[in-house]
Design an enzyme around this catalytic site. Structure first.
Site, PDB file in Angstrom:
ATOM      1  N   GLU A 131      42.814  38.877  68.524  1.00 19.69           N
ATOM      2  CA  GLU A 131      41.290  38.110  66.596  1.00 19.69           C
ATOM      3  C   GLU A 131      41.552  36.478  67.006  1.00 19.69           C
ATOM      4  O   GLU A 131      41.109  35.700  66.879  1.00 19.69           O
ATOM      5  CB  GLU A 131      41.791  38.059  65.726  1.00 19.69           C
ATOM      6  CG  GLU A 131      41.697  39.235  65.302  1.00 19.69           C
ATOM      7  CD  GLU A 131      42.366  39.954  63.943  1.00 19.69           C
ATOM      8  OE1 GLU A 131      42.136  38.754  63.207  1.00 19.69           O
ATOM      9  OE2 GLU A 131      41.500  41.599  63.142  1.00 19.69           O
ATOM     10  N   GLU A 242      42.090  48.039  65.290  1.00 19.01           N
ATOM     11  CA  GLU A 242      42.211  48.257  63.717  1.00 19.01           C
ATOM     12  C   GLU A 242      41.121  48.271  63.084  1.00 19.01           C
ATOM     13  O   GLU A 242      39.786  48.224  62.937  1.00 19.01           O
ATOM     14  CB  GLU A 242      42.357  46.574  63.725  1.00 19.01           C
ATOM     15  CG  GLU A 242      43.861  46.606  63.902  1.00 19.01           C
ATOM     16  CD  GLU A 242      44.182  44.522  63.508  1.00 19.01           C
ATOM     17  OE1 GLU A 242      43.239  44.252  61.634  1.00 19.01           O
ATOM     18  OE2 GLU A 242      44.580  44.017  63.799  1.00 19.01           O
TER      19      GLU A 242
END
Ligand SMILES: *[C@@H]1O[C@H](CO)[C@@H](O)[C@H](O)[C@H]1NC(C)=O
Ligand SMILES: *[C@@H]1O[C@H](CO)[C@@H](O)[C@H](O)[C@H]1NC(C)=O
Ligand SMILES: *[C@@H]1O[C@H](CO)[C@@H](O)[C@H](O)[C@H]1NC(C)=O
Ligand SMILES: *[C@@H]1O[C@H](CO)[C@@H](O)[C@H](O)[C@H]1NC(C)=O
Length: 430
Positions: A131, A242
């Site tokens: 991220e 995720e």
């Protein structure tokens, strides 16, 4: 020609291997203390014995390869994985700059030497970063998700990783990067897409508060994200690194966190993708010892308790796995708050007690500087490190490390993000 044919074949064979199914594991627990070998071992074992899952959850995605509290020691998750036959999606924490990336690579090198094929045989792939691109995007910045990394930096780190593993038994390992779907569809990040072997996608309809995101639309938002990511991947595999729905916590747009809704998302999404894609669900547990807001843990605060909802895939609920469900993608990428912000591997604030990350106000206001941090809060620091694992309550799932100079909460974020949201929530609550 021949060799490229063989390469193609090899890739085909690799692609045909059994797909991985598992959970995400941070380097710290929800109170910011470091995960020890026994902590990893008990969780890996519990994941494999989860009622209703046929023992499918045998893989672990890590945010860092560095053991908490050290500068560059290999994670104790490795020995735990060896002992429990848990496969590994390794990760390098890349938002703290070159020094930490170098430490990550040194930890990997040490692990290869120390454990040999017992370790390398378990490695499914290596994610260079998590991220980092989301955190440098406007949404990530607005949500105070912490330090990230630019596409150029990530490309450099990916090349360094390839170089580091060449000539070792991990040479040829599949390298990827994990980011939010909004980062993948941003054309300015295409250099990263070009450099990786696979795209790791994080997506949380719950956090898409600017979308129509009640649970009834959760499945659709999931597939929209998948389709959009897949469409920019040039045929490279998309790994689901995720996703999940919280069992408790505050309302996010039209999304309600509840056990019932988490169960619905499990039936409609997990049951549709497990066994069809590489999947690391978020998550087995995030409430030991403290419960974050929102909380995504399938089991509550007792590792040995039954799952909070029935994980058995009901006939029909999943089977519909319409992979390419026509994306009703109407919103421009990047609009809206994808999923929270993050917390990250590094935890909260690099103080010493290891309490890290309970998302106090300071985590939000402090300005992070990248310099000299040590990923796991380790050796050179007193650091408490927060954690990659936690989430909501600021322990965010995040960050693997902490650093001495900055407030880890800010730079934290590795993971997805519940962290900041949670922090914001906490602040408001306070
Ligand atoms: C797109 O990516 C670039 C490079 O990572 C970033 O600077 C920019 O803010 C991103 N734009 C959006 C809308 O996310
Ligand atoms: C992040 O920022 C966006 C855009 O301002 C906002 O809509 C969204 O709710 C925020 N997300 C989180 C998790 O705070
Ligand atoms: C956060 O941690 C600090 C330090 O341990 C503690 O005093 C405080 O009560 C915690 N706050 C919350 C909301 O848990
Ligand atoms: C870390 O958080 C604690 C508790 O909020 C705060 O007292 C301390 O100043 C913070 N440390 C840093 C380095 O930001």
């Amino acid at each position: 020609m021949l060799s490229s044919t063989f390469l193609g074949l090899a890739a085909g064979i690799a692609g045909a291997q059994a797909l991985s199914t598992g959970f995400n594991y941070g380097a710290t627990k929800s109170d910011g203390t470091f995960m020890a070998q026994s902590d990893y071992e008990s969780r890996f074992t519990r994941a494999q014995s989860l009622q209703g899952t046929n023992g499918d959850f045998t893989s672990a995605r890590l945010y860092t390869m560095i053991q908490g509290g050290t500068t560059a020691d290999p994670s104790s998750a490795f020995q735990a994985a060896i002992d429990t036959k848990t496969s590994l999606l390794l990760g390098l924490w890349c938002s703290a700059g070159q020094e930490v990336v170098t430490n990550e690579l040194n930890a990997l090198e040490a692990a290869i030497k120390q454990y040999g094929s017992d370790f390398t045989d378990l490695v499914i792939g290596i994610s260079v970063g998590s991220e980092d691109l989301y955190r440098v995007s406007p949404t990530g910045i607005e949500n105070k998700s912490g330090l990230g990394a630019t596409p150029d930096e990530l490309v450099s780190y990916i090349k360094q990783t390839r170089e580091k593993i060449s000539g070792t038994s991990l040479s040829g390992a599949s390298l990827g990067h994990v980011d939010t779907w909004t980062a993948w569809v941003n054309g300015s990040n295409s250099a990263v897409t070009d450099e990786v072997d696979w795209l790791g996608m994080d997506t949380y309809p719950y956090f898409e508060s600017t979308e129509n995101n009640p649970i009834d639309n959760g499945k659709q938002l999931y597939w929209d994200a998948y389709d959009k990511t897949n469409s920019v991947g040039g045929g490279k595999e998309v790994w689901i690194t995720e996703t999940g729905w919280p069992v408790s916590g505050k309302v996010s747009g039209q999304a309600v966190a509840s056990v019932d809704n988490a169960e619905t998302y499990w039936q409609e999404v997990a049951c549709a993708i497990v066994g069809k894609y590489n999947v690391w669900w978020y998550t087995l547990e995030d409430s030991i010892p403290t419960t974050p807001n929102p909380s995504f843990g399938i089991i509550g605060s007792d590792l040995n308790s039954a799952p909070l909802y029935d994980l058995t895939c009901k006939k029909g609920s999943s089977a519909t796995a319409t992979t390419e469900k026509g994306s009703s993608a109407t919103k421009p990428a990047g609009a809206g708050g994808l999923h929270g912000v993050g917390s990250g591997p590094y935890g909260s604030n690099g103080t010493m007690s290891g309490v890290a990350g309970n998302g106090t106000a300071s985590g939000i206001t402090t300005t992070a500087t990248r310099g000299g941090s040590s990923p796991t809060g380790g050796a050179t620091t007193t650091g408490a490190a927060g954690g990659p694992g936690g989430a909501p309550s600021g322990t965010a799932r995040g960050a693997p490390f902490a650093s001495q100079t900055q407030n880890a909460a800010v730079r934290a974020g590795p993971v997805v993000g519940a962290g900041i949201m949670a922090m914001v929530g906490l602040v408001v609550a306070l």
